[in-house]
Design a protein around this motif. Structure first.
Motif, PDB file in Angstrom:
ATOM      1  N   HIS A 190      67.284  49.927  13.352  1.00 48.37           N
ATOM      2  CA  HIS A 190      66.648  49.196  12.256  1.00 48.37           C
ATOM      3  C   HIS A 190      66.704  47.683  12.448  1.00 48.37           C
ATOM      4  O   HIS A 190      66.174  46.942  11.622  1.00 48.37           O
ATOM      5  CB  HIS A 190      67.307  49.575  10.922  1.00 48.37           C
ATOM      6  CG  HIS A 190      68.708  49.077  10.779  1.00 48.37           C
ATOM      7  ND1 HIS A 190      69.793  49.762  11.279  1.00 48.37           N
ATOM      8  CD2 HIS A 190      69.209  47.949  10.213  1.00 48.37           C
ATOM      9  CE1 HIS A 190      70.897  49.098  11.013  1.00 48.37           C
ATOM     10  NE2 HIS A 190      70.573  47.985  10.362  1.00 48.37           N
ATOM     11  N   PHE A 191      67.328  47.233  13.537  1.00 43.52           N
ATOM     12  CA  PHE A 191      67.324  45.788  13.789  1.00 43.52           C
ATOM     13  C   PHE A 191      65.980  45.312  14.345  1.00 43.52           C
ATOM     14  O   PHE A 191      65.760  44.116  14.493  1.00 43.52           O
ATOM     15  CB  PHE A 191      68.446  45.428  14.770  1.00 43.52           C
ATOM     16  CG  PHE A 191      69.811  45.744  14.250  1.00 43.52           C
ATOM     17  CD1 PHE A 191      70.300  45.109  13.115  1.00 43.52           C
ATOM     18  CD2 PHE A 191      70.605  46.694  14.864  1.00 43.52           C
ATOM     19  CE1 PHE A 191      71.557  45.400  12.621  1.00 43.52           C
ATOM     20  CE2 PHE A 191      71.867  46.994  14.380  1.00 43.52           C
ATOM     21  CZ  PHE A 191      72.343  46.356  13.248  1.00 43.52           C
ATOM     22  N   TYR A 192      65.113  46.275  14.669  1.00 34.53           N
ATOM     23  CA  TYR A 192      63.760  45.935  15.121  1.00 34.53           C
ATOM     24  C   TYR A 192      62.751  46.419  14.079  1.00 34.53           C
ATOM     25  O   TYR A 192      62.890  47.500  13.503  1.00 34.53           O
ATOM     26  CB  TYR A 192      63.449  46.594  16.462  1.00 34.53           C
ATOM     27  CG  TYR A 192      61.984  46.543  16.814  1.00 34.53           C
ATOM     28  CD1 TYR A 192      61.409  45.376  17.304  1.00 34.53           C
ATOM     29  CD2 TYR A 192      61.159  47.648  16.614  1.00 34.53           C
ATOM     30  CE1 TYR A 192      60.060  45.317  17.597  1.00 34.53           C
ATOM     31  CE2 TYR A 192      59.818  47.592  16.902  1.00 34.53           C
ATOM     32  CZ  TYR A 192      59.264  46.432  17.396  1.00 34.53           C
ATOM     33  OH  TYR A 192      57.925  46.375  17.676  1.00 34.53           O
ATOM     34  N   LEU A 193      61.711  45.613  13.855  1.00 37.54           N
ATOM     35  CA  LEU A 193      60.664  45.974  12.902  1.00 37.54           C
ATOM     36  C   LEU A 193      59.302  45.747  13.533  1.00 37.54           C
ATOM     37  O   LEU A 193      59.044  44.691  14.122  1.00 37.54           O
ATOM     38  CB  LEU A 193      60.795  45.137  11.622  1.00 37.54           C
ATOM     39  CG  LEU A 193      59.730  45.388  10.533  1.00 37.54           C
ATOM     40  CD1 LEU A 193      59.825  46.826  10.029  1.00 37.54           C
ATOM     41  CD2 LEU A 193      59.916  44.413   9.374  1.00 37.54           C
ATOM     42  N   ASP A 194      58.440  46.760  13.428  1.00 35.92           N
ATOM     43  CA  ASP A 194      57.069  46.671  13.936  1.00 35.92           C
ATOM     44  C   ASP A 194      56.126  46.617  12.747  1.00 35.92           C
ATOM     45  O   ASP A 194      56.147  47.504  11.888  1.00 35.92           O
ATOM     46  CB  ASP A 194      56.765  47.884  14.814  1.00 35.92           C
ATOM     47  CG  ASP A 194      55.352  47.836  15.378  1.00 35.92           C
ATOM     48  OD1 ASP A 194      54.814  46.727  15.494  1.00 35.92           O
ATOM     49  OD2 ASP A 194      54.794  48.900  15.678  1.00 35.92           O
ATOM     50  N   VAL A 195      55.312  45.566  12.672  1.00 35.32           N
ATOM     51  CA  VAL A 195      54.360  45.406  11.582  1.00 35.32           C
ATOM     52  C   VAL A 195      52.953  45.463  12.165  1.00 35.32           C
ATOM     53  O   VAL A 195      52.612  44.676  13.048  1.00 35.32           O
ATOM     54  CB  VAL A 195      54.566  44.069  10.842  1.00 35.32           C
ATOM     55  CG1 VAL A 195      53.558  43.935   9.710  1.00 35.32           C
ATOM     56  CG2 VAL A 195      55.979  43.980  10.293  1.00 35.32           C
ATOM     57  N   GLY A 196      52.165  46.414  11.683  1.00 35.11           N
ATOM     58  CA  GLY A 196      50.805  46.563  12.181  1.00 35.11           C
ATOM     59  C   GLY A 196      49.822  46.745  11.050  1.00 35.11           C
ATOM     60  O   GLY A 196      50.182  46.676   9.870  1.00 35.11           O
ATOM     61  N   PRO A 197      48.565  47.003  11.372  1.00 36.59           N
ATOM     62  CA  PRO A 197      47.533  47.154  10.329  1.00 36.59           C
ATOM     63  C   PRO A 197      47.859  48.256   9.331  1.00 36.59           C
ATOM     64  O   PRO A 197      47.480  48.172   8.167  1.00 36.59           O
ATOM     65  CB  PRO A 197      46.274  47.488  11.143  1.00 36.59           C
ATOM     66  CG  PRO A 197      46.533  46.926  12.499  1.00 36.59           C
ATOM     67  CD  PRO A 197      47.998  47.085  12.724  1.00 36.59           C
TER      68      PRO A 197
ATOM     69  N   GLU B 246      66.276  42.192   6.589  1.00 39.66           N
ATOM     70  CA  GLU B 246      66.913  41.444   7.661  1.00 39.66           C
ATOM     71  C   GLU B 246      66.815  42.091   9.050  1.00 39.66           C
ATOM     72  O   GLU B 246      67.838  42.391   9.669  1.00 39.66           O
ATOM     73  CB  GLU B 246      68.378  41.179   7.305  1.00 39.66           C
ATOM     74  CG  GLU B 246      68.517  40.376   6.024  1.00 39.66           C
ATOM     75  CD  GLU B 246      69.910  39.831   5.838  1.00 39.66           C
ATOM     76  OE1 GLU B 246      70.413  39.224   6.785  1.00 39.66           O
ATOM     77  OE2 GLU B 246      70.476  40.003   4.750  1.00 39.66           O
ATOM     78  N   PRO B 247      65.619  42.305   9.570  1.00 34.55           N
ATOM     79  CA  PRO B 247      65.503  42.695  10.983  1.00 34.55           C
ATOM     80  C   PRO B 247      65.877  41.518  11.882  1.00 34.55           C
ATOM     81  O   PRO B 247      65.838  40.360  11.472  1.00 34.55           O
ATOM     82  CB  PRO B 247      64.018  43.056  11.126  1.00 34.55           C
ATOM     83  CG  PRO B 247      63.342  42.240  10.069  1.00 34.55           C
ATOM     84  CD  PRO B 247      64.304  42.172   8.930  1.00 34.55           C
TER      85      PRO B 247
END
Length: 984
Positions: A504-511, A520-521
């Motif tokens: 969960h320390f990484y976050l991917d944001v897409g369409p 807090e990523p």
């Protein structure tokens, strides 16, 4: 694995310096932290996957991560404040600096703040859970060093299920009657199966099959991945079809129209388009595919689209014909074992040692369940294990007991678990890369370095150590190299593994996922720019260290909001349109180490960027509108890499470059005329890698040339010496095009120079004779004496120890420098627009593999090269191109030459030289060319001959008769001209 380890190292280093004295910290604080840090490292290194998933451990690890980050932020801010104070004193102004300090929140910290974050960190390190975790660190027995290199297996030699690719090609791909629909739609062949099963490998084998290469006029490969971006797909197809120029269109409707026009008017009949890793999972994506198919139907009769996909639902939605579907399943037990051993056994391993490992090798291979990516990856990692005990340890790993789920395969996790500590960190960091995206290896290595993921080793350059780490991951099949241009990618399952490890320390944001729901990523990657829609979103990103925006749709980026994420270390934003410069508020990113603005439309940078005192890497490559760099650049003393490659509108570099003592990489340096830095500023800089020196016509004399001290730069591998205005250059165009356009124009005599200046035709039209005198009066650069260029170039002798590539452009001298023949390590040499230069004898350069000469109107080869016979000359030359040159004859022997391209050499009549290994020959617009080598100079290895434009050889080949045609009748002959392409 935990990425807090390098951060703990940085904290311990900070406490051992001036901060401890300034804030009255006890010496024991640093010693205590160092001891606890070592304990934590051992714990994290020995935890198995099952323990990592324990809820108590995850809660403690979260507290450790955020306590470490906060302590590091406070200490880094203190160190940054000291740098800013020094800058204030050096620049001699306090008020302006005071303005910036007051605008940056939380810049000033007290002793209580420092003690608070250290106490908070100590509380986590002293947690009772730590005593319950395993702390012994068993050495890995029976392993070779991870730095040793092994040659990777060529996947094209691995057939398994695909041993009869020829049957598949002939029966399905090339048979235009199979799968033909009454609607006349282009045929679509679909390869489907689970991830990692080998779909892409099969598609690659089909694409490279000899029958496919011969049958299709155009073959286009497009990496689609999960985001079916129709704009990117069409643009890629256009550029692969029309390879003469880069597509600059951005709007989808314009791209669709352009592709349709290309398919109608381009001189080819049949195409193969491969769409790799397609996901059509909802009606909106299906609509995009249908729009693309409607265009491709323009040339549908003998063409085909080949796609690969994980999901059968995709080919059902796309309504693929039942006869054009292939389900690729996992390997059989025997094929799986064979593939695993091919990767797992070192080449030098003796048969008796292989027999000892055989039972364990079979059992490990069987646990991979026939999945090729698992077999190759785990096999590659086993190659470093040389004893039965090391193999038995892998078999007994508890990771095998973990259940398979999305993003997690035990066999791949075993491969990850076998990596050394820093390689685990480097691999997991790559979670930011979008599916199907390619990146330059240099870019990745720089990102590792600024994030302190590469542990130092004495005085060895960190970039070299980063290269070793990169190659280790390639050799273990965790990365895939893409071509020979230094780019890489990751298989989707490797993406899933990296993201699983990072958690969960990484976050991917897409369409499809634009809202920031996760608190807090640490690292965030986005393919859209609207994710920072609310102030509370910025608050959720207060711990963010890395922000990657892959702006494929070229939307406007909200930099003002980004600068509120004040603890960023990495900001990676490519292709920023509609913005001339960065906001002044960029100074708030005081912790920033890495800033990438590649291919953006900025024309300048704000002066406030000089307050980024921690910045180590600034990437401005191919910012085509960039006019100037900030004058305060010289104050950014931590800068190690300044990439201005392709910024050809830059008129000069700012004065004071020599003060950047740590600068190691500077791909492009332009010499100013009345403003800017002179060459002498490069003198004491130890530049590594490649260096281009532009606008050398502004160099005053030989003394200034020598002041650059190129002979002392022992780490240069590539050097370009360019006398020209790079900004005035244009891509190569067909001479035929220029002739047609110019013949039909009646110019106004007042503006003749604008018309004629860039004329690229072969044969002057009637009107050209009346304007030649006028044309000769104009030149792009200031008129220079040949003597000036010769003296300057003689003074720019480079160090020959590691130099592999040399390019000389727009040189006006007549004599080549004496030092050129001493560059014995040269692999590639290019001469561009050196029209009056007499080249030195190049035939005795022992390592020369590539020779490219363009626009040279004197004798191309030195007399010494023309007179000597035998195999003494050009002993390793493999590729040669000669364009628009006065060429009448060749040296007698090119023993290793494989590829030869000749363009616009109007006086050349024959190729009378020994080329025993020549495979590809291209002859373009050489209207006098008529004969090929004969007798013992035969072209028996020739596979491809391209002829463009009219010449005697072309006419003989068209008739398929005569002595010349008999020499190449065994090769694939392609004739272009007169509006047609003819394949013989």
């Amino acid at each position: 694995m935990s990425f807090v380890q390098p951060i703990l190292n940085a904290i311990a280093g900070s406490l051992a310096g001036e901060i401890a004295k300034k804030y009255g910290l006890l010496e024991g604080d640093a010693t205590s932290l160092q001891t606890k840090k070592s304990t934590i490292e051992m714990i994290l290194a020995n935890l198995d996957e099952k323990k990592r998933q324990d809820e108590n451990f995850k809660e403690w690890h979260n507290r450790l991560v955020y306590a470490t980050l906060e302590a590091d932020n406070v200490l880094d801010a203190i160190l940054t404040e000291e740098l800013l104070q020094k800058l204030s004193i050096e620049k001699g102004f306090i008020d302006a600096l005071g303005h910036y300090v007051s605008a940056a929140p939380g810049l000033i910290y007290t002793k209580l703040d420092v003690q608070r974050v250290l106490n908070q960190l100590n509380d986590v390190l002293n947690d009772k859970l730590v005593a319950m975790l395993p702390q012994s660190q068993d050495p890995k027995i029976g392993e070779k060093s991870s730095n040793e290199t092994d040659s990777t297996v060529d996947l094209s030699t691995i057939h398994g299920r695909f041993s009869d690719v020829t049957t598949l090609v002939n029966q399905k791909i090339l048979n235009k009657h199979i799968g033909r629909r009454d609607t006349g739609d282009v045929r679509v062949f679909a390869i489907w199966g689970m991830g990692g099963v080998g779909k892409t490998t099969l598609a690659q084998q089909i694409n490279k099959h000899n029958s496919v290469v011969d049958y299709f006029d155009k073959r286009v490969w497009v990496d689609v991945s999960r985001n079916f971006n129709l704009t990117t797909i069409i643009k890629t197809i256009i550029e692969k079809i029309d390879m003469e120029r880069k597509c600059t269109l951005e709007r989808l409707d314009a791209l669709m129209t352009h592709l349709e026009d290309l398919l109608i008017r381009k001189e080819f009949k049949k195409f193969l388009i491969i769409l790799d890793d397609v996901w059509v999972d909802e009606p909106s994506v299906l609509m995009k595919w249908n729009r693309l198919r409607m265009i491709l139907n323009k040339k549908s009769e003998e063409s085909i689209v080949l796609l690969t996909t994980r999901n059968k639902s995709t080919i059902d939605m796309m309504d693929i014909h039942p006869e054009l579907r292939l389900n690729v399943e996992c390997l059989s037990v025997d094929d799986g074992r064979s593939l695993f051993k091919k990767f797992a056994y070192p080449h030098e391993m003796e048969e008796k040692d292989k027999r000892k490992l055989e039972p364990m090798a079979n059992e490990i291979a069987d646990r991979c369940k026939g999945l090729p990516i698992a077999l190759t990856t785990l096999g590659s990692s086993m190659k470093t294990k040389t004893t039965p005990g090391a193999w038995q340890t892998v078999l007994e790993s508890k990771i095998w007991d973990m259940p398979e789920r999305e993003g997690f395969l035990p066999s791949l996790m075993i491969s990850f678990d076998n990596l050394s500590k820093h390689l685990k960190l480097c691999f997991a960091f790559c979670c930011f890369l979008p599916y199907g995206h390619k990146m330059y290896e240099d870019t990745l290595i720089e990102l590792w370095i600024v994030n302190e993921l590469i542990p130092p080793r004495g005085k060895v350059d960190l970039y070299k150590l980063g290269k070793e780490a990169y190659m280790s991951l390639v050799q273990r099949s965790l990365f895939q190299r893409e071509g020979d241009k230094g780019s890489w990618s990751m298989h989707d399952l490797m993406h899933d593994l990296a993201r699983h490890v990072m958690g969960h320390f990484y976050l991917d944001v897409g369409p499809k996922k634009m809202e920031i729901t996760q608190n807090e990523p640490i690292h965030l990657s986005s393919s859209c720019v609207e994710f920072l829609s609310k102030d509370k979103d910025v608050e959720k990103l207060r711990s963010l260290r890395s922000l990657f925006i892959f702006n494929d749709n070229r939307e406007k980026v909200k930099f003002e909001q980004i600068t509120d994420i004040v603890h960023l270390r990495v900001l990676y934003v490519e292709q920023v349109p509609a913005m001339k410069t960065l906001p002044e508020s960029i100074f708030k990113l005081k912790h920033l180490r890495y800033l990438n603005l590649r291919r953006s439309n900025i024309d300048s940078l704000p002066d406030s960027i000089m307050y980024l005192q921690n910045l180590q890497v600034l990437i401005l490559a191919w910012c085509l509108n960039l006019l100037k760099l900030p004058d305060g650049l010289r104050y950014m003393r931590k800068l190690q890499y300044l990439d201005t490659e392709g910024c050809y509108k830059l008129e000069y570099m700012p004065v004071g470059m020599k003060q950047l003592a740590g600068l190691r990489r500077l791909p492009y340096f332009v010499v100013g005329k009345e403003k800017g830095a002179r060459l002498e500023e490069l003198g004491d800089l130890n530049i590594n890698g490649s260096l281009t020196l532009g606008r050398l016509y502004n160099v005053k004399d030989s003394a200034e040339a020598k002041s650059a001290k190129l002979s002392a730069k022992t780490n240069l591998t590539s050097l370009t010496l360019d006398y020209c205005h790079n900004n005035d250059r244009e891509p190569q165009r067909l001479a035929e095009h220029d002739e047609t356009v110019l013949e039909g124009m009646e110019p106004n005599s007042d503006r003749l120079e604008e018309l004629v200046e860039r004329y690229n035709g072969r044969i002057s039209p009637n009107l050209i004779s009346s304007i030649l005198n006028h044309f000769q009066m104009y030149d792009r650069e200031p008129p220079r004496l040949a003597e000036h260029d010769e003296k300057v170039l003689e003074g720019m002798e480079p160090n020959s120890d590691r130099l592999e590539k040399l390019k000389l452009a727009s040189y006006n001298g007549k004599i080549a420098p004496k030092w050129m023949v001493n560059l014995t390590n040269l692999v590639t040499i290019r001469f561009y627009d050196c029209q009056n230069c007499l080249l030195p004898p190049l035939g005795r350069l022992p390592n020369l593999e590539n020779l490219h000469i363009t626009r040279m109107h004197t004798k191309v080869f030195h007399d010494d090269d023309l007179k000597v016979t035998g195999s003494l000359l050009f002993p390793r030359l493999q590729k040669m191109s000669i364009w628009d040159c006065w060429l009448r004859s060749f040296p007698s022997n090119f023993p290793e030459l494989e590829t030869l391209s000749i363009y616009g050499c109007h006086s050349l009549t024959s190729l009378c030289c020994n080329v025993p290994k020549l495979k590809k020959l291209s002859i373009r617009y050489c209207e006098s060319f008529k004969s090929l080598p004969r007798g013992r100079y035969s072209l028996k290895e020739l596979t491809d001959l391209d002829i463009w434009g009219d010449c005697p050889l072309k006419r003989e080949c068209e008739n398929k008769a005569g002595d010349e045609y008999s020499k190449i009748s065994h090769a694939k002959v392609r004739i272009t001209g007169g509006g047609n392409i003819i394949s013989l």
